[in-house]
Design a protein around this motif. Structure first.
Motif, PDB file in Angstrom:
ATOM      1  N   ALA A 133       0.813  -1.220   0.000  1.00 16.71           N
ATOM      2  CA  ALA A 133       0.000   0.000   0.000  1.00 16.71           C
ATOM      3  C   ALA A 133       0.844   1.268   0.000  1.00 16.71           C
ATOM      4  O   ALA A 133       0.300   2.373   0.102  1.00 16.71           O
ATOM      5  CB  ALA A 133      -0.923  -0.001   1.217  1.00 16.71           C
ATOM      6  N   HIS A 134       2.186   1.111  -0.104  1.00 11.37           N
ATOM      7  CA  HIS A 134       3.115   2.256  -0.154  1.00 11.37           C
ATOM      8  C   HIS A 134       3.034   3.097   1.113  1.00 11.37           C
ATOM      9  O   HIS A 134       3.176   4.330   1.074  1.00 11.37           O
ATOM     10  CB  HIS A 134       2.854   3.124  -1.384  1.00 11.37           C
ATOM     11  CG  HIS A 134       2.926   2.381  -2.680  1.00 11.37           C
ATOM     12  ND1 HIS A 134       4.093   1.815  -3.144  1.00 11.37           N
ATOM     13  CD2 HIS A 134       1.960   2.087  -3.599  1.00 11.37           C
ATOM     14  CE1 HIS A 134       3.857   1.213  -4.301  1.00 11.37           C
ATOM     15  NE2 HIS A 134       2.571   1.355  -4.598  1.00 11.37           N
ATOM     16  N   VAL A 135       2.810   2.438   2.240  1.00 12.15           N
ATOM     17  CA  VAL A 135       2.864   3.134   3.525  1.00 12.15           C
ATOM     18  C   VAL A 135       4.335   3.333   3.883  1.00 12.15           C
ATOM     19  O   VAL A 135       5.098   2.364   3.904  1.00 12.15           O
ATOM     20  CB  VAL A 135       2.163   2.310   4.625  1.00 12.15           C
ATOM     21  CG1 VAL A 135       2.327   2.971   5.984  1.00 12.15           C
ATOM     22  CG2 VAL A 135       0.686   2.131   4.286  1.00 12.15           C
ATOM     23  N   PRO A 136       4.770   4.534   4.154  1.00 13.14           N
ATOM     24  CA  PRO A 136       6.188   4.746   4.478  1.00 13.14           C
ATOM     25  C   PRO A 136       6.570   4.028   5.766  1.00 13.14           C
ATOM     26  O   PRO A 136       5.780   3.937   6.706  1.00 13.14           O
ATOM     27  CB  PRO A 136       6.301   6.266   4.630  1.00 13.14           C
ATOM     28  CG  PRO A 136       4.914   6.743   4.854  1.00 13.14           C
ATOM     29  CD  PRO A 136       4.004   5.794   4.154  1.00 13.14           C
ATOM     30  N   ARG A 137       7.777   3.526   5.787  1.00 16.39           N
ATOM     31  CA  ARG A 137       8.249   2.783   6.966  1.00 16.39           C
ATOM     32  C   ARG A 137       8.196   3.640   8.214  1.00 16.39           C
ATOM     33  O   ARG A 137       7.953   3.132   9.317  1.00 16.39           O
ATOM     34  CB  ARG A 137       9.683   2.299   6.718  1.00 16.39           C
ATOM     35  CG  ARG A 137      10.281   1.456   7.852  1.00 16.39           C
ATOM     36  CD  ARG A 137       9.534   0.154   8.005  1.00 16.39           C
ATOM     37  NE  ARG A 137      10.050  -0.636   9.129  1.00 16.39           N
ATOM     38  CZ  ARG A 137       9.704  -0.460  10.385  1.00 16.39           C
ATOM     39  NH1 ARG A 137       8.853   0.505  10.713  1.00 16.39           N
ATOM     40  NH2 ARG A 137      10.189  -1.246  11.336  1.00 16.39           N
ATOM     41  N   THR A 138       8.384   4.923   8.078  1.00 15.07           N
ATOM     42  CA  THR A 138       8.368   5.817   9.240  1.00 15.07           C
ATOM     43  C   THR A 138       6.974   5.940   9.849  1.00 15.07           C
ATOM     44  O   THR A 138       6.830   6.402  10.971  1.00 15.07           O
ATOM     45  CB  THR A 138       8.859   7.208   8.834  1.00 15.07           C
ATOM     46  OG1 THR A 138       8.093   7.680   7.711  1.00 15.07           O
ATOM     47  CG2 THR A 138      10.333   7.166   8.454  1.00 15.07           C
ATOM     48  N   ALA A 139       5.934   5.522   9.104  1.00 16.18           N
ATOM     49  CA  ALA A 139       4.573   5.597   9.626  1.00 16.18           C
ATOM     50  C   ALA A 139       4.218   4.375  10.469  1.00 16.18           C
ATOM     51  O   ALA A 139       3.168   4.360  11.117  1.00 16.18           O
ATOM     52  CB  ALA A 139       3.572   5.733   8.480  1.00 16.18           C
ATOM     53  N   LEU A 140       5.083   3.388  10.485  1.00 19.33           N
ATOM     54  CA  LEU A 140       4.834   2.162  11.244  1.00 19.33           C
ATOM     55  C   LEU A 140       5.518   2.253  12.605  1.00 19.33           C
ATOM     56  O   LEU A 140       6.431   3.057  12.803  1.00 19.33           O
ATOM     57  CB  LEU A 140       5.357   0.955  10.466  1.00 19.33           C
ATOM     58  CG  LEU A 140       4.710   0.698   9.102  1.00 19.33           C
ATOM     59  CD1 LEU A 140       5.408  -0.476   8.415  1.00 19.33           C
ATOM     60  CD2 LEU A 140       3.223   0.442   9.233  1.00 19.33           C
ATOM     61  N   PRO A 141       5.113   1.406  13.555  1.00 23.84           N
ATOM     62  CA  PRO A 141       5.792   1.395  14.864  1.00 23.84           C
ATOM     63  C   PRO A 141       7.286   1.118  14.712  1.00 23.84           C
ATOM     64  O   PRO A 141       7.711   0.442  13.763  1.00 23.84           O
ATOM     65  CB  PRO A 141       5.086   0.241  15.594  1.00 23.84           C
ATOM     66  CG  PRO A 141       3.749   0.136  14.945  1.00 23.84           C
ATOM     67  CD  PRO A 141       3.959   0.481  13.503  1.00 23.84           C
ATOM     68  N   ASP A 142       8.060   1.651  15.629  1.00 22.11           N
ATOM     69  CA  ASP A 142       9.510   1.487  15.553  1.00 22.11           C
ATOM     70  C   ASP A 142       9.911   0.019  15.615  1.00 22.11           C
ATOM     71  O   ASP A 142      10.839  -0.411  14.931  1.00 22.11           O
ATOM     72  CB  ASP A 142      10.190   2.251  16.696  1.00 22.11           C
ATOM     73  CG  ASP A 142      10.068   3.750  16.527  1.00 22.11           C
ATOM     74  OD1 ASP A 142       9.901   4.199  15.372  1.00 22.11           O
ATOM     75  OD2 ASP A 142      10.136   4.463  17.542  1.00 22.11           O
ATOM     76  N   HIS A 143       9.230  -0.740  16.469  1.00 21.92           N
ATOM     77  CA  HIS A 143       9.629  -2.130  16.678  1.00 21.92           C
ATOM     78  C   HIS A 143       8.569  -3.052  16.086  1.00 21.92           C
ATOM     79  O   HIS A 143       7.465  -3.164  16.603  1.00 21.92           O
ATOM     80  CB  HIS A 143       9.793  -2.431  18.169  1.00 21.92           C
ATOM     81  CG  HIS A 143      10.895  -1.643  18.813  1.00 21.92           C
ATOM     82  ND1 HIS A 143      12.201  -1.723  18.402  1.00 21.92           N
ATOM     83  CD2 HIS A 143      10.880  -0.751  19.826  1.00 21.92           C
ATOM     84  CE1 HIS A 143      12.948  -0.929  19.151  1.00 21.92           C
ATOM     85  NE2 HIS A 143      12.169  -0.316  20.021  1.00 21.92           N
ATOM     86  N   LEU A 144       8.917  -3.700  15.005  1.00 20.25           N
ATOM     87  CA  LEU A 144       8.050  -4.697  14.396  1.00 20.25           C
ATOM     88  C   LEU A 144       8.813  -6.016  14.303  1.00 20.25           C
ATOM     89  O   LEU A 144       9.965  -6.052  13.869  1.00 20.25           O
ATOM     90  CB  LEU A 144       7.615  -4.270  12.989  1.00 20.25           C
ATOM     91  CG  LEU A 144       6.554  -3.180  12.863  1.00 20.25           C
ATOM     92  CD1 LEU A 144       6.263  -2.920  11.387  1.00 20.25           C
ATOM     93  CD2 LEU A 144       5.280  -3.577  13.586  1.00 20.25           C
TER      94      LEU A 144
END
Length: 260
Positions: A133-144
């Motif tokens: 979905a082209h969600v930027p990595r910075t928009a996700l939680p730091d720890h996955l």
């Protein structure tokens, strides 16, 4: 508007096992059908309904839609057919309890019909969907804990993204203390299962994974002790270290007891 995400959770196959509606299966079941026959019929009914859902998509829409089919756990004991072990199914940390089907189709799959042996986990779905979905990595939680599966959809033989998989089973649900606590960590060839009791007693079993759906032979653990060979001893040390590392990682909600 696109991109969109749709999650469909089917309850079947699940207890109580029963004969599905006749229009969802290819033959009628006898009144005395076994649990195995009922379970298989429920799987077929699920397959029919998934097919109906996918066939409802407009062909142009389907052409650029990624579809993931994923099981959530293994088969219940009464529905497991030979040669598989009924005691190694649902609610266990054996292959039959945690190794489930995952099928993916869509424009990211470069070789339809291919198979990958990469070690993957359900937690990989979030970063995969986000990347599609082209969600930027910075928009996700730091720890996955998850990894995007797109490299393996493009090339099933791509180098594996992780070298171990972790699973945990405890009862009752909720915070400790637990009456039953079991942890498992596996790599490509071996699985280490650690069982703990409330009295801080601990036992472990090491299995050789045979590459099939079964568990493979027990190498060490009750009733076998002290029979490991060189490669097997190294595998046990490697998996013990992996489990200790996971327990030190605050992202994992694992009880703090140490593993020898």
């Amino acid at each position: 508007p696109e991109p969109w995400f749709l999650w469909v959770a089917y309850n079947a196959p699940h207890a109580p096992l029963h004969a599905p509606p006749s229009d969802l299966i290819h033959r009628e079941l006898d009144d005395d059908a076994s649990d195995i026959e009922l379970y298989n019929a429920m799987v077929e009914a699920l397959d029919t309904e998934v097919g109906r859902l996918l066939n409802s998509l407009d062909p142009e829409l389907a052409a650029h839609t990624t579809v993931v089919f994923l099981g959530d756990n293994g088969t219940p004991e009464s529905a497991i057919a030979p040669p598989f072990n009924p005691e190694h199914g649902k609610a266990t940390l054996f292959e039959g309890g945690v190794r489930v089907p995952m099928l993916i189709t869509g424009p990211q799959v470069h070789t339809p019909g291919s198979h990958s042996d990469a070690l993957v986990h359900v937690v990989d779905l979030l970063p995969t969907v986000a990347e599609i979905a082209h969600v930027p990595r910075t928009a996700l939680p730091d720890h996955l804990d998850g990894l995007s599966l797109l490299p393996w959809l493009a090339d099933p033989a791509a180098p594996t993204g992780r070298d171990i998989l972790f699973a945990e089973n405890f009862r009752p649900l909720g915070a400790p203390p637990w009456r039953f606590h079991e942890l498992a960590v596996r790599d490509e060839h071996f699985r280490l299962v650690v069982t703990e009791s409330p009295e801080d007693q601990q036992s472990e079993r090491l299995y050789a994974l045979d590459g099939e759906l079964g568990e493979g032979p027990l190498l060490e653990g009750p009733p076998l002790e002290g029979h490991l060979k060189g490669d097997e001893k190294r595998a046990r040390r490697r998996l013990r270290r992996a489990l200790r590392r996971l327990r030190r990682d605050t992202r994992w909600e694992v009880s703090p007891r140490s593993v020898a």
